[in-house]
Every structure is written in structure tokens, then in C-alpha cells.
Design a protein around this motif. Structure first.
Motif, PDB file in Angstrom:
ATOM      1  N   LEU A  48       0.820  -1.209   0.000  1.00 22.63           N
ATOM      2  CA  LEU A  48       0.000   0.000   0.000  1.00 22.63           C
ATOM      3  C   LEU A  48       0.854   1.259   0.000  1.00 22.63           C
ATOM      4  N   VAL A  49       1.909   1.255   0.809  1.00 23.38           N
ATOM      5  CA  VAL A  49       2.780   2.436   0.881  1.00 23.38           C
ATOM      6  C   VAL A  49       3.573   2.599  -0.416  1.00 23.38           C
ATOM      7  N   SER A  50       4.098   1.515  -0.956  1.00 23.60           N
ATOM      8  CA  SER A  50       4.929   1.599  -2.159  1.00 23.60           C
ATOM      9  C   SER A  50       4.133   2.039  -3.369  1.00 23.60           C
ATOM     10  N   ALA A  51       2.825   1.821  -3.370  1.00 19.10           N
ATOM     11  CA  ALA A  51       2.008   2.241  -4.505  1.00 19.10           C
ATOM     12  C   ALA A  51       2.001   3.751  -4.669  1.00 19.10           C
ATOM     13  N   PHE A  52       2.312   4.493  -3.590  1.00 17.56           N
ATOM     14  CA  PHE A  52       2.317   5.959  -3.639  1.00 17.56           C
ATOM     15  C   PHE A  52       3.735   6.531  -3.755  1.00 17.56           C
ATOM     16  N   LYS A  53       4.702   5.675  -4.008  1.00 17.27           N
ATOM     17  CA  LYS A  53       6.073   6.120  -4.192  1.00 17.27           C
ATOM     18  C   LYS A  53       6.385   6.265  -5.673  1.00 17.27           C
ATOM     19  N   MET A 220     -15.506 -13.625  -0.712  1.00 19.33           N
ATOM     20  CA  MET A 220     -14.066 -13.760  -0.887  1.00 19.33           C
ATOM     21  C   MET A 220     -13.728 -14.765  -1.990  1.00 19.33           C
ATOM     22  N   ASN A 221     -14.456 -15.884  -2.057  1.00 19.45           N
ATOM     23  CA  ASN A 221     -14.181 -16.885  -3.081  1.00 19.45           C
ATOM     24  C   ASN A 221     -14.481 -16.356  -4.480  1.00 19.45           C
ATOM     25  N   ILE A 222     -15.607 -15.670  -4.633  1.00 16.76           N
ATOM     26  CA  ILE A 222     -15.961 -15.133  -5.948  1.00 16.76           C
ATOM     27  C   ILE A 222     -15.009 -14.013  -6.343  1.00 16.76           C
ATOM     28  N   TYR A 223     -14.670 -13.162  -5.400  1.00 18.75           N
ATOM     29  CA  TYR A 223     -13.792 -12.029  -5.694  1.00 18.75           C
ATOM     30  C   TYR A 223     -12.399 -12.504  -6.110  1.00 18.75           C
ATOM     31  N   ASN A 224     -11.921 -13.583  -5.484  1.00 16.72           N
ATOM     32  CA  ASN A 224     -10.562 -14.071  -5.759  1.00 16.72           C
ATOM     33  C   ASN A 224     -10.524 -15.175  -6.815  1.00 16.72           C
ATOM     34  N   ASP A 225     -11.662 -15.557  -7.356  1.00 14.46           N
ATOM     35  CA  ASP A 225     -11.685 -16.650  -8.327  1.00 14.46           C
ATOM     36  C   ASP A 225     -10.924 -16.251  -9.589  1.00 14.46           C
ATOM     37  N   SER A 239     -13.541  -9.887 -18.870  1.00 15.00           N
ATOM     38  CA  SER A 239     -12.557 -10.299 -17.870  1.00 15.00           C
ATOM     39  C   SER A 239     -12.928  -9.764 -16.502  1.00 15.00           C
ATOM     40  N   THR A 240     -12.800 -10.612 -15.493  1.00 20.36           N
ATOM     41  CA  THR A 240     -13.006 -10.171 -14.116  1.00 20.36           C
ATOM     42  C   THR A 240     -11.727  -9.527 -13.588  1.00 20.36           C
ATOM     43  N   LEU A 241     -11.798  -9.016 -12.379  1.00 17.76           N
ATOM     44  CA  LEU A 241     -10.670  -8.267 -11.825  1.00 17.76           C
ATOM     45  C   LEU A 241      -9.413  -9.113 -11.733  1.00 17.76           C
ATOM     46  N   GLN A 242      -9.531 -10.349 -11.269  1.00 10.64           N
ATOM     47  CA  GLN A 242      -8.351 -11.204 -11.118  1.00 10.64           C
ATOM     48  C   GLN A 242      -7.707 -11.529 -12.464  1.00 10.64           C
ATOM     49  N   VAL A 243      -8.507 -11.689 -13.503  1.00 15.03           N
ATOM     50  CA  VAL A 243      -7.960 -11.929 -14.841  1.00 15.03           C
ATOM     51  C   VAL A 243      -7.245 -10.683 -15.345  1.00 15.03           C
ATOM     52  N   VAL A 244      -7.820  -9.518 -15.092  1.00 12.84           N
ATOM     53  CA  VAL A 244      -7.170  -8.261 -15.492  1.00 12.84           C
ATOM     54  C   VAL A 244      -5.825  -8.109 -14.791  1.00 12.84           C
ATOM     55  N   LEU A 245      -5.790  -8.430 -13.504  1.00 11.48           N
ATOM     56  CA  LEU A 245      -4.530  -8.311 -12.765  1.00 11.48           C
ATOM     57  C   LEU A 245      -3.483  -9.295 -13.282  1.00 11.48           C
ATOM     58  N   SER A 246      -3.913 -10.476 -13.703  1.00 10.39           N
ATOM     59  CA  SER A 246      -2.952 -11.472 -14.183  1.00 10.39           C
ATOM     60  C   SER A 246      -2.296 -11.054 -15.491  1.00 10.39           C
ATOM     61  N   THR A 247      -2.995 -10.273 -16.302  1.00 12.32           N
ATOM     62  CA  THR A 247      -2.447  -9.821 -17.591  1.00 12.32           C
ATOM     63  C   THR A 247      -1.976  -8.372 -17.537  1.00 12.32           C
ATOM     64  N   LEU A 248      -1.869  -7.849 -16.323  1.00 12.71           N
ATOM     65  CA  LEU A 248      -1.563  -6.425 -16.173  1.00 12.71           C
ATOM     66  C   LEU A 248      -0.181  -6.067 -16.705  1.00 12.71           C
ATOM     67  N   ALA A 249       0.812  -6.887 -16.414  1.00 18.40           N
ATOM     68  CA  ALA A 249       2.175  -6.586 -16.859  1.00 18.40           C
ATOM     69  C   ALA A 249       2.259  -6.551 -18.380  1.00 18.40           C
ATOM     70  N   ALA A 275      -7.157  -3.378  -5.664  1.00 20.15           N
ATOM     71  CA  ALA A 275      -7.961  -4.601  -5.577  1.00 20.15           C
ATOM     72  C   ALA A 275      -8.056  -5.119  -4.153  1.00 20.15           C
ATOM     73  N   LEU A 276      -7.078  -4.791  -3.329  1.00 18.50           N
ATOM     74  CA  LEU A 276      -7.054  -5.292  -1.954  1.00 18.50           C
ATOM     75  C   LEU A 276      -7.990  -4.521  -1.029  1.00 18.50           C
ATOM     76  N   VAL A 277      -8.241  -3.260  -1.329  1.00 21.00           N
ATOM     77  CA  VAL A 277      -9.013  -2.399  -0.430  1.00 21.00           C
ATOM     78  C   VAL A 277     -10.420  -2.942  -0.168  1.00 21.00           C
ATOM     79  N   PRO A 278     -11.205  -3.368  -1.189  1.00 20.48           N
ATOM     80  CA  PRO A 278     -12.564  -3.860  -0.885  1.00 20.48           C
ATOM     81  C   PRO A 278     -12.589  -5.028   0.080  1.00 20.48           C
TER      82      PRO A 278
END
Length: 301
Positions: A48-53, A220-225, A239-249, A275-278
């Protein structure tokens, strides 16, 4: 010596009352729990802190943080390079619909297994429990072929319906509802209440802690699926959030020619933090219900 004295049983020597065992000092327990909490939360706090650096500072000085260098560049770049808004929207739609189906039908099935006697009840419940032993990877190919035959690939139906009422949810609610006294149900029947009315007006208010615990686990299970959405929703618009994060790079490097490692790392941390905040908010707000639900679900039926 009198006769009453002879009739009295002999008493052994007086013993001192045993002192209660000394429990571990409360200070030591709190210290241990504090260190354990710190170990779990340290990576989350660092992300969380490094995201603002600034991106360069994340690589050059990973553990340092200068408040004067506070920046939102990582978040701005991430929103420009990654369709994370669509990922949040798709996840929210799946979460509401799939979670609603689970929380409506799983208690009904658990109620039937806990409070009704019918032919083949134990066999059917055993078959439901057997599905818990099947690895998810075994079911992916058959489910994908089924979705293709129905024409549901890259649709919300494919993301929502498969696994919406799983064996664990049914087992959880069966254990919780087993603790509801039968006398309450009989009293409601004597008052002329229908079977669904008994479930809705009598059972549901009693099992709220267990239902809340199941709700937290389901969310939690649906959000992290990840496995099923990445297979059945290959389109970027679905694409759901987890799929978007997996292809983010890949998305960052594709949109920014010559993007360096620091830029990719900064935007990755920004997306992961967002994604972690919710989930953090959910657990903080519902932690009491979650703990009560865990205790309610542990009742032996």
C-alpha cells in the motif's frame, strides 16, 4: 463415645485446596499475537505504501518512504494502461448475482437435508459431499464444453451459474440449521405457517450468524476466483478483476513501448492495492459476523 459418632464415616486427613494452574501471562500472549499480526500485515502495508512512491524509488529504496515524494503517478498510469474499471464492474456483477444465488438456494438445500426425512436423503447428501473431493481442474474441460454447446462462452451466464450452489455452502448451512430446535418449527406449523414461511420467518432469523459467515466466505471466493474466469471469459470486455490483474504486466508493456521494470512494478502495486481495499473493508466491517458464523458453522449436526 455416642452412637451417632460411631455412625459417622471416617474422614481422611484434610487436604489443602489445589491451586489453579498458572496460565501463560497475558502479556506474553498479546506480544505473540501482536508479532504474528505484524508478520501478516507487513507485506500488505508495504504494498500500500509503495504504490504511492515514485516508480524509481520502489526499486532503489524498497523499504524507505519519503512523504514529500508522495505521488499518484502509478495509479494514473495504471488506469491509462489497464481496463481495471471493466474488471471491477464485471466482478461486481458476478459477485451480486452469483452470491445472491448461493445465499438463497444453499440455505434451502441445507434446510431440506437438516429438517426433512425423505427416501435417499443420506445417499444424496453423501453424493453432494463427494463433489468436495473433486479438484477444480478436473471439472474445467467438461464445464467448458458444456458452455460451448450452450453458446455461453464469454457471457455472464458462464461466469455466474457454474458453481453458484456448491457442496461446501450446502454442507455449511446443513450444519447450522441442524442446531435449530424442532420445537420452533412444530410451533410454527401449529400456527398454520406454510413450509416456506417457516423457513423464511423462523429459520432464517435464527441462522443469521451462520448465513453471514457464509456470505463473507462466498464473497471472498468469488472475488478471488481466477481459474474458471480466465478459461471461460477470454474476451477483455468480460474479464473479471483477477484476470485483469494477471495480464496487467503484458498490458502495461504493450501500451508503453520501452516501459522499464520500475514502471511496471509501480503500476502493479497500484492495481494490487486497489484490488485489496474492498476485501480489507469487507473483513473489517464484517469480522464480528464472520467469527460468529464460523462458530455457528462448527455446530455438530
Amino acid at each position: 463415645m455416642t452412637a451417632s459418632a460411631l455412625d459417622e464415616p471416617r474422614r481422611g486427613p484434610l487436604r489443602r485446596p489445589s491451586r489453579p494452574r498458572r496460565s501463560r501471562p497475558l502479556v506474553v500472549q498479546n506480544l505473540f499475537l501482536g508479532l504474528l499480526t505484524l508478520a501478516f500485515l507487513a507485506p500488505v502495508a508495504w504494498a500500500l505504501v509503495s504504490a504511492f512512491k515514485p516508480a524509481a524509488d520502489i526499486i532503489r529504496d524498497p523499504l524507505g518512504f519519503d512523504p514529500s515524494q508522495f505521488t499518484l503517478d502509478n495509479f494514473e498510469g495504471m488506469f491509462a494502461d489497464v481496463p481495471i474499471g471493466a474488471g471491477f464492474l464485471n466482478t461486481a456483477i458476478v459477485l451480486v448475482l452469483k452470491g445472491g444465488i448461493t445465499l438463497f438456494f444453499a440455505p434451502l438445500a441445507g434446510y431440506a437435508f437438516a429438517k426433512y426425512d425423505f427416501r435417499g436423503k443420506n445417499v444424496i447428501f453423501g453424493a453432494v459431499l463427494v463433489t468436495l473431493m473433486l479438484p477444480t481442474i478436473v471439472l474445467i474441460i467438461p464445464l467448458l464444453l458444456e458452455m460451448k454447446q450452450l453458446g455461453w462462452v464469454n457471457t455472464y451466464q458462464a461466469l455466474i451459474l457454474p458453481g453458484s450452489v456448491d457442496a461446501f455452502a450446502i454442507f455449511w448451512m446443513r450444519q447450522v440449521i441442524s442446531a435449530v430446535p424442532d420445537e420452533l418449527l412444530d410451533a410454527a406449523r401449529m400456527d398454520g405457517c406454510g413450509e416456506f414461511g417457516i423457513f423464511w420467518r423462523v429459520v432464517v432469523p435464527v441462522i443469521r450468524p451462520g448465513l453471514a459467515g457464509l456470505a463473507v466466505l462466498t464473497i471472498m471466493n468469488i472475488y478471488n476466483d481466477f481459474v474458471w474466469p480466465v478459461v471461460v471469459a477470454s474476451s477483455s470486455t468480460m474479464s473479471t478483476l483477477q484476470v485483469v490483474l494477471s495480464t496487467l504486466a503484458q498490458n502495461i508493456t504493450g501500451n508503453k513501448i520501452g516501459a522499464d521494470y520500475a514502471t511496471v512494478t509501480g503500476e502493479l502495486l497500484a492495481a494490487s492495492s486497489l484490488a485489496l481495499v474492498p476485501l480489507l473493508i469487507l473483513f473489517i466491517v464484517l469480522q464480528k459476523h464472520f467469527i460468529n458464523g464460523i462458530l455457528a458453522g462448527s455446530v455438530k449436526g
